[in-house]
Write a protein that holds these residues in place. Sequence first.
Motif, PDB file in Angstrom:
ATOM      1  N   ARG A   1       6.536   3.474  -1.064  1.00 22.02           N
ATOM      2  CA  ARG A   1       5.918   3.538  -2.363  1.00 22.02           C
ATOM      3  C   ARG A   1       5.281   4.970  -2.290  1.00 22.02           C
ATOM      4  O   ARG A   1       4.746   5.468  -3.278  1.00 22.02           O
ATOM      5  CB  ARG A   1       4.830   2.770  -2.642  1.00 22.02           C
ATOM      6  CG  ARG A   1       5.178   1.335  -2.695  1.00 22.02           C
ATOM      7  CD  ARG A   1       3.831   0.267  -3.275  1.00 22.02           C
ATOM      8  NE  ARG A   1       4.209  -1.028  -3.594  1.00 22.02           N
ATOM      9  CZ  ARG A   1       4.671  -2.073  -2.934  1.00 22.02           C
ATOM     10  NH1 ARG A   1       4.845  -1.829  -1.742  1.00 22.02           N
ATOM     11  NH2 ARG A   1       5.020  -3.083  -3.726  1.00 22.02           N
ATOM     12  N   ARG A   2       5.375   5.806  -1.223  1.00 25.42           N
ATOM     13  CA  ARG A   2       4.910   7.335  -1.316  1.00 25.42           C
ATOM     14  C   ARG A   2       3.425   7.196  -1.609  1.00 25.42           C
ATOM     15  O   ARG A   2       3.097   8.356  -2.694  1.00 25.42           O
ATOM     16  CB  ARG A   2       5.799   8.157  -2.124  1.00 25.42           C
ATOM     17  CG  ARG A   2       7.347   8.473  -1.686  1.00 25.42           C
ATOM     18  CD  ARG A   2       8.125   9.223  -2.475  1.00 25.42           C
ATOM     19  NE  ARG A   2       8.434   8.687  -3.819  1.00 25.42           N
ATOM     20  CZ  ARG A   2       9.068   9.277  -4.665  1.00 25.42           C
ATOM     21  NH1 ARG A   2       9.708  10.323  -4.614  1.00 25.42           N
ATOM     22  NH2 ARG A   2       9.258   8.732  -6.094  1.00 25.42           N
ATOM     23  N   THR A   3       2.740   6.540  -1.188  1.00 29.17           N
ATOM     24  CA  THR A   3       1.470   6.385  -1.478  1.00 29.17           C
ATOM     25  C   THR A   3       0.300   6.124  -0.481  1.00 29.17           C
ATOM     26  O   THR A   3       0.863   5.513   0.676  1.00 29.17           O
ATOM     27  CB  THR A   3       1.380   5.243  -2.320  1.00 29.17           C
ATOM     28  OG1 THR A   3       2.047   5.188  -3.666  1.00 29.17           O
ATOM     29  CG2 THR A   3      -0.361   4.881  -2.720  1.00 29.17           C
ATOM     30  N   VAL A   4      -0.477   6.950  -0.451  1.00 24.71           N
ATOM     31  CA  VAL A   4      -1.587   6.849   0.431  1.00 24.71           C
ATOM     32  C   VAL A   4      -2.809   6.194  -0.192  1.00 24.71           C
ATOM     33  O   VAL A   4      -3.367   6.198  -1.194  1.00 24.71           O
ATOM     34  CB  VAL A   4      -2.074   8.225   1.084  1.00 24.71           C
ATOM     35  CG1 VAL A   4      -2.409   9.056   0.183  1.00 24.71           C
ATOM     36  CG2 VAL A   4      -2.911   8.077   2.296  1.00 24.71           C
ATOM     37  N   TYR A   5      -3.724   5.189   0.563  1.00 24.90           N
ATOM     38  CA  TYR A   5      -4.666   4.671   0.026  1.00 24.90           C
ATOM     39  C   TYR A   5      -6.123   4.987   0.825  1.00 24.90           C
ATOM     40  O   TYR A   5      -6.045   5.472   2.131  1.00 24.90           O
ATOM     41  CB  TYR A   5      -4.636   3.257   0.279  1.00 24.90           C
ATOM     42  CG  TYR A   5      -3.549   2.548  -0.448  1.00 24.90           C
ATOM     43  CD1 TYR A   5      -2.129   2.492   0.395  1.00 24.90           C
ATOM     44  CD2 TYR A   5      -3.430   2.491  -1.789  1.00 24.90           C
ATOM     45  CE1 TYR A   5      -0.979   1.968  -0.372  1.00 24.90           C
ATOM     46  CE2 TYR A   5      -2.159   1.908  -2.540  1.00 24.90           C
ATOM     47  CZ  TYR A   5      -1.041   1.732  -1.619  1.00 24.90           C
ATOM     48  OH  TYR A   5      -0.061   1.279  -2.560  1.00 24.90           O
ATOM     49  N   LEU A   6      -7.078   4.869   0.349  1.00 23.25           N
ATOM     50  CA  LEU A   6      -8.453   5.107   1.021  1.00 23.25           C
ATOM     51  C   LEU A   6      -9.407   4.137   0.552  1.00 23.25           C
ATOM     52  O   LEU A   6      -9.732   3.922  -0.599  1.00 23.25           O
ATOM     53  CB  LEU A   6      -9.186   6.623   0.795  1.00 23.25           C
ATOM     54  CG  LEU A   6     -10.476   6.835   1.431  1.00 23.25           C
ATOM     55  CD1 LEU A   6      -9.951   7.038   2.984  1.00 23.25           C
ATOM     56  CD2 LEU A   6     -11.126   8.012   0.778  1.00 23.25           C
ATOM     57  N   GLN A   7      -9.542   3.212   1.578  1.00 27.32           N
ATOM     58  CA  GLN A   7     -10.450   1.924   1.451  1.00 27.32           C
ATOM     59  C   GLN A   7     -11.977   2.555   1.506  1.00 27.32           C
ATOM     60  O   GLN A   7     -12.171   3.026   2.724  1.00 27.32           O
ATOM     61  CB  GLN A   7     -10.155   0.706   2.263  1.00 27.32           C
ATOM     62  CG  GLN A   7     -11.253  -0.219   2.004  1.00 27.32           C
ATOM     63  CD  GLN A   7     -10.974  -1.173   0.570  1.00 27.32           C
ATOM     64  OE1 GLN A   7      -9.990  -1.097  -0.035  1.00 27.32           O
ATOM     65  NE2 GLN A   7     -12.228  -1.613   0.101  1.00 27.32           N
ATOM     66  N   ILE A   8     -12.758   2.455   0.676  1.00 26.82           N
ATOM     67  CA  ILE A   8     -14.239   2.845   0.860  1.00 26.82           C
ATOM     68  C   ILE A   8     -15.050   1.643   0.933  1.00 26.82           C
ATOM     69  O   ILE A   8     -15.116   1.273  -0.220  1.00 26.82           O
ATOM     70  CB  ILE A   8     -14.741   3.915  -0.034  1.00 26.82           C
ATOM     71  CG1 ILE A   8     -13.578   4.871  -0.033  1.00 26.82           C
ATOM     72  CG2 ILE A   8     -15.918   4.365   0.263  1.00 26.82           C
ATOM     73  CD1 ILE A   8     -13.945   5.822  -1.345  1.00 26.82           C
ATOM     74  N   ASN A   9     -15.915   1.288   1.737  1.00 29.54           N
ATOM     75  CA  ASN A   9     -16.782   0.022   1.826  1.00 29.54           C
ATOM     76  C   ASN A   9     -18.107   0.562   1.854  1.00 29.54           C
ATOM     77  O   ASN A   9     -18.351   1.656   2.257  1.00 29.54           O
ATOM     78  CB  ASN A   9     -16.473  -0.894   2.840  1.00 29.54           C
ATOM     79  CG  ASN A   9     -15.035  -1.260   2.740  1.00 29.54           C
ATOM     80  OD1 ASN A   9     -14.716  -1.797   1.723  1.00 29.54           O
ATOM     81  ND2 ASN A   9     -14.672  -1.767   3.924  1.00 29.54           N
ATOM     82  N   SER A  10     -19.135   0.011   1.555  1.00 30.60           N
ATOM     83  CA  SER A  10     -20.695   0.145   1.464  1.00 30.60           C
ATOM     84  C   SER A  10     -20.857   1.472   0.956  1.00 30.60           C
ATOM     85  O   SER A  10     -21.429   2.373   1.590  1.00 30.60           O
ATOM     86  CB  SER A  10     -21.145   0.001   3.005  1.00 30.60           C
ATOM     87  OG  SER A  10     -20.854  -1.353   3.481  1.00 30.60           O
TER      88      SER A  10
END
Length: 123
Positions: A75-84
Amino acid sequence: LQLVESGGGLVQAGSSMRLACTSSRSTFFYYVIGWFRQAPGREREGISCVSPSGRYTIYADSVKGRFTISRDNDRRTVYLQINSLQPEDTATYYCAEYGTIWDDNRCDTARSWGQGTQVTVSS
C-alpha cells in the motif's frame, strides 16, 4: 515524491491514535521511512523510522513503549500507532523519507517529508 499524512486531530489525554502516510514513490519498498514531529517554539524531534523490509525499527527514547511504527509496502503506507497520548505529544507530525541505507543505530537525516498532520492532546 509526495508523502501525504492523515489521522491527526484533537483528542483527550490517555487516548490512542493512528497516523498514516502514503507515498507516491513506486519504489517505496527500497526506502527507510519514518516520522518526526515539531511543536511550536521547539526543535524538530525525530520519533521513529522503519527499515525497507519493515523488520527493523528505531524509536526515540521519549516515545519508546507508547509509539509503534509499521509499514505496508503493498500500500506504500507507513503507520504510527500512538498510545497513551499526553499533552506534550501535541505537535505537527511529519512523515519522512530517509534514503535506502538502514543504520541500526539511528535514523538518517530526512530527505523529503510531507505537509504534516496536527495532533493536539487536551489534558
